[in-house]
Design a protein around this motif. Sequence first.
Motif, mmCIF file in Angstrom:
data_model
loop_
_atom_site.group_PDB
_atom_site.id
_atom_site.type_symbol
_atom_site.label_atom_id
_atom_site.label_comp_id
_atom_site.label_asym_id
_atom_site.label_seq_id
_atom_site.Cartn_x
_atom_site.Cartn_y
_atom_site.Cartn_z
ATOM 1 N N GLN A 164 59.059 -63.185 -121.898
ATOM 2 C CA GLN A 164 60.102 -63.129 -120.889
ATOM 3 C C GLN A 164 61.253 -62.218 -121.323
ATOM 4 O O GLN A 164 61.943 -61.657 -120.492
ATOM 5 C CB GLN A 164 60.652 -64.530 -120.576
ATOM 6 N N LEU A 165 61.457 -62.093 -122.635
ATOM 7 C CA LEU A 165 62.539 -61.256 -123.137
ATOM 8 C C LEU A 165 62.135 -59.792 -123.250
ATOM 9 O O LEU A 165 62.990 -58.918 -123.333
ATOM 10 C CB LEU A 165 63.005 -61.752 -124.512
ATOM 11 N N SER A 166 60.831 -59.498 -123.215
ATOM 12 C CA SER A 166 60.354 -58.134 -123.392
ATOM 13 C C SER A 166 60.979 -57.137 -122.419
ATOM 14 O O SER A 166 61.369 -56.045 -122.836
ATOM 15 C CB SER A 166 58.829 -58.080 -123.301
ATOM 16 N N PRO A 167 61.077 -57.452 -121.124
ATOM 17 C CA PRO A 167 61.709 -56.479 -120.223
ATOM 18 C C PRO A 167 63.153 -56.165 -120.619
ATOM 19 O O PRO A 167 63.600 -55.026 -120.526
ATOM 20 C CB PRO A 167 61.664 -57.174 -118.859
ATOM 21 N N GLU A 168 63.864 -57.157 -121.097
ATOM 22 C CA GLU A 168 65.246 -56.955 -121.532
ATOM 23 C C GLU A 168 65.292 -56.052 -122.758
ATOM 24 O O GLU A 168 66.129 -55.158 -122.863
ATOM 25 C CB GLU A 168 65.858 -58.312 -121.853
ATOM 26 N N ILE A 169 64.374 -56.258 -123.683
ATOM 27 C CA ILE A 169 64.305 -55.427 -124.889
ATOM 28 C C ILE A 169 63.950 -53.993 -124.503
ATOM 29 O O ILE A 169 64.545 -53.038 -124.990
ATOM 30 C CB ILE A 169 63.288 -56.016 -125.886
ATOM 31 N N GLN A 190 64.449 -52.483 -121.653
ATOM 32 C CA GLN A 190 65.573 -51.880 -120.952
ATOM 33 C C GLN A 190 66.622 -51.383 -121.955
ATOM 34 O O GLN A 190 67.163 -50.294 -121.808
ATOM 35 C CB GLN A 190 66.182 -52.885 -119.989
ATOM 36 N N GLY A 191 66.875 -52.177 -122.981
ATOM 37 C CA GLY A 191 67.827 -51.770 -124.015
ATOM 38 C C GLY A 191 67.342 -50.549 -124.781
ATOM 39 O O GLY A 191 68.112 -49.637 -125.081
ATOM 40 N N ASN A 227 67.480 -44.625 -125.867
ATOM 41 C CA ASN A 227 66.822 -43.316 -125.829
ATOM 42 C C ASN A 227 67.618 -42.333 -124.992
ATOM 43 O O ASN A 227 67.732 -41.160 -125.343
ATOM 44 C CB ASN A 227 65.400 -43.436 -125.289
ATOM 45 N N GLU A 228 68.172 -42.794 -123.880
ATOM 46 C CA GLU A 228 68.980 -41.927 -123.041
ATOM 47 C C GLU A 228 70.238 -41.482 -123.770
ATOM 48 O O GLU A 228 70.654 -40.337 -123.648
ATOM 49 C CB GLU A 228 69.352 -42.648 -121.738
#
Length: 53
Positions: free
Chosen positions: A30-35, A37-38, A43-44
């Motif tokens: 469940q935390l993977s999408p948050e990681i 996104q960070g 990278n940006e």
Amino acid sequence: MRARGVRIETIADLVGHAGARVTESVYRLQLSPEIAQGAEAMNEIFGAQGKSA
């Protein structure tokens, strides 16, 4: 709860885990999408510095 901004420590307390580490390992998917996104944001911010034109 995490997606709604609840701190991982608060979630750990609510579900009865001894600490946030247990909660993070149990709910890693469940935390993977948050990681991710960070990581994309980093990278940006920093990714362009290492590239040559």
